[in-house]
Design an enzyme around this catalytic site. Structure first.
Site: not given
Ligand code: UD1
Ligand code: CA
Length: 458
Positions: A11, A16, A23, A352, A378, A387
């Site tokens: 979600a 970043r 993403k 095409k 040929n 066309n």
């Molecule tokens: C998270 C972990 C971290 C781990 C890292 C690995 C937590 C608190 N931290 O951090 O320990 O090392 O992943 O990649 O879990 N997402 C949701 N809803 C939200 C927030 C995030 O669905 O409200 C999903 C994101 O889409 C993503 C995944 O959860 O696919 C991780 O979220 P992200 O914000 O990237 O977490 P990190 O800070 O990387």
């Molecule tokens: Ca992550």
């Protein structure tokens, strides 16, 4: 064997990445990041596959639409723990083990997920965390252990002290746990941390208090890396490419210069095919056995039969090429082209939406569009199918064994009967009967001593 269920968290916006695109829809090897994870998950044949979406949810659910996915919406992003909470109703009534996966670790394989599951089952703890050892832990939660090596907790980077940040064992965000404990743990997560988020990692101390937590440190850190920014995405693209090409080489495909080539995730390549330098094989490409693909070719959404030779700098998209054809150098085949066996398309030819019959040759500088060309034809240098009349497209039909001289224009719609010959320079505006000669040329006249007269004039 009792089956498991899988929950994928997807979600997040991926701040970043600095992107309008969610993403998990960013592309790796021609397919969205989330597609890769789902492929690995499907290898486990889970009882239920639930995916949490939020940012760009409509787009994510549209691109990856599939009847086996149970979509869950997280309307506000309050962290990974909150994401799991939103999914609780979708997991209601299920028993056994649940794998929770971050949606942004695209290189994970079915084998890794299966090992995590087996590890969890053999240790009998309520929670198993998948960790890895990395050179650069920045961005990840750090795995804190006590002096005896037992897991204490997971500390997010933003909450970590200088000392804790130096830890190189990190959380992958992949867990296996007993479904019957999940809702109690999730309900007890708070948000007192640097980001005011509900951290899924806070279930670690809860599971510890209830029987223990197992950590499986997977030796394949490269295969478990996450994507948080575009530099990491490019790095994973490289890792994926190297691994996939190595796999094709082990199955009998030659890559003359592997690191210069790019091969999409779903490409298929037959044995004894030789792929030279700087080749791109995009999504939807199938290359048969014994082919040769020359340098700088770009092929996508195309099926190439066995024993074809594709010389340098060809561009193919949406085409079907049967066995033993020779293309290029510099041939361009656009969508809707079908070449039968042993067709030859030479340099600077564009085709095409046309079918070309077996053994026909279009060797030099031609444009063939909306045409049906028979076999053994040929087509001379510089031939053009006209066309398009500015409003509509029209078809050109050329029968078997027609000989088309150089610099001919077919003003479509027009048909040429089998066995006919078209004289060089002819503009064909009427249907040509079978076995006839069609020729439309102004008579050539000579003005004698022209050169001398011109000199006098000037
Ligand atoms: C998270 C972990 C971290 C781990 C890292 C690995 C937590 C608190 N931290 O951090 O320990 O090392 O992943 O990649 O879990 N997402 C949701 N809803 C939200 C927030 C995030 O669905 O409200 C999903 C994101 O889409 C993503 C995944 O959860 O696919 C991780 O979220 P992200 O914000 O990237 O977490 P990190 O800070 O990387
Ligand atoms: Ca992550």
């Amino acid at each position: 064997m009792n089956r498991c269920s899988v929950l994928v968290l997807a979600a997040g916006q991926g701040t970043r990445m600095r992107s309008r695109l969610p993403k998990v829809l960013h592309s790796l090897a021609g397919r969205p990041l989330l597609w890769h994870i789902l492929q690995a998950v499907r290898g486990l044949h889970p009882e239920r596959l639930a995916v949490v979406t939020g940012f760009g949810a409509e787009a994510v659910e549209h691109v990856l639409a599939s009847p086996d996915i149970h979509w869950v919406r997280q309307y506000e992003r309050k962290g990974t723990g909150h994401a799991v909470q939103c999914a609780l109703p979708a997991l209601h009534g299920l028993r056994g083990d649940l794998l929770i996966l971050n949606g942004d670790h695209p290189l994970v394989t079915t084998a890794i997920l299966d090992s995590l599951l087996q590890h969890h089952r053999s240790h009998g703890m309520p929670l198993t965390v998948l960790s890895m050892l990395v050179d650069n832990p920045s961005g990840y939660g750090r795995v804190m252990r006590d002096d005896a090596g037992r897991l204490l907790r997971i500390v997010e980077e933003k909450d970590a002290s200088e000392e804790e940040r130096a830890i190189r064992e990190v959380n992958t965000g992949f867990y296996c746990l007993s479904l019957d404990r999940l809702s109690d743990w999730i309900g007890a997560i708070g948000n007192q941390n640097a980001q005011n988020e509900y951290y899924l990692t806070d279930i670690v101390p809860m599971a510890k208090a209830e029987g223990g937590v197992e950590v499986w440190m997977c030796p394949d850190a490269e295969g478990l890396a996450g994507v948080n920014d575009r530099a990491q995405l490019a790095e994973l693209e490289r890792v994926f490419r190297d691994r996939r090409i190595a796999e094709w080489m082990s199955r009998g495909v030659t890559f003359v210069d592997p690191s210069s080539c790019w091969v999409a995730a779903d490409v298929q390549i037959g044995m004894d095919t030789v792929i030279e330098s700087q080749v791109m094989l995009g999504p939807g490409t199938v290359v048969g056995e014994g082919c040769q693909i020359g340098p700088f070719c770009h092929i996508q959404e195309s099926v190439i039969g066995p024993d074809c030779r594709i010389l340098p700098f060809c561009h193919l998209e949406g085409t079907e090429v049967e066995a033993e054809c020779t293309l290029g150098p510099y041939a361009r085949l656009r969508p809707g082209v079908r070449l039968a066996r042993k067709v030859r398309v030479g340099n600077f030819c564009e085709i095409k939406k046309s079918t070309i019959g077996a053994g026909s040759k279009i060797s030099h500088l031609s444009y063939i569009g909306d045409a049906q060309v028979g076999s053994g034809v040929n087509v001379g240098a510089g031939t053009i199918t006209c066309n398009y009349d500015g409003v509509h497209k029209h078809r050109t039909v050329i029968g078997d064994h027609v000989f088309v001289g150089s610099d001919v224009q077919f003003v479509a719609p027009v048909q040429v009967g089998p066995g006919a010959t078209i004289g060089a320079g002819t503009t064909v505006t009427k249907d040509v009967p079978a076995d006839s000669l069609a020729i439309s040329r102004a008579h050539q006249t000579h003005v004698m001593n022209w050169a001398e007269k011109r000199k006098v004039r000037s």
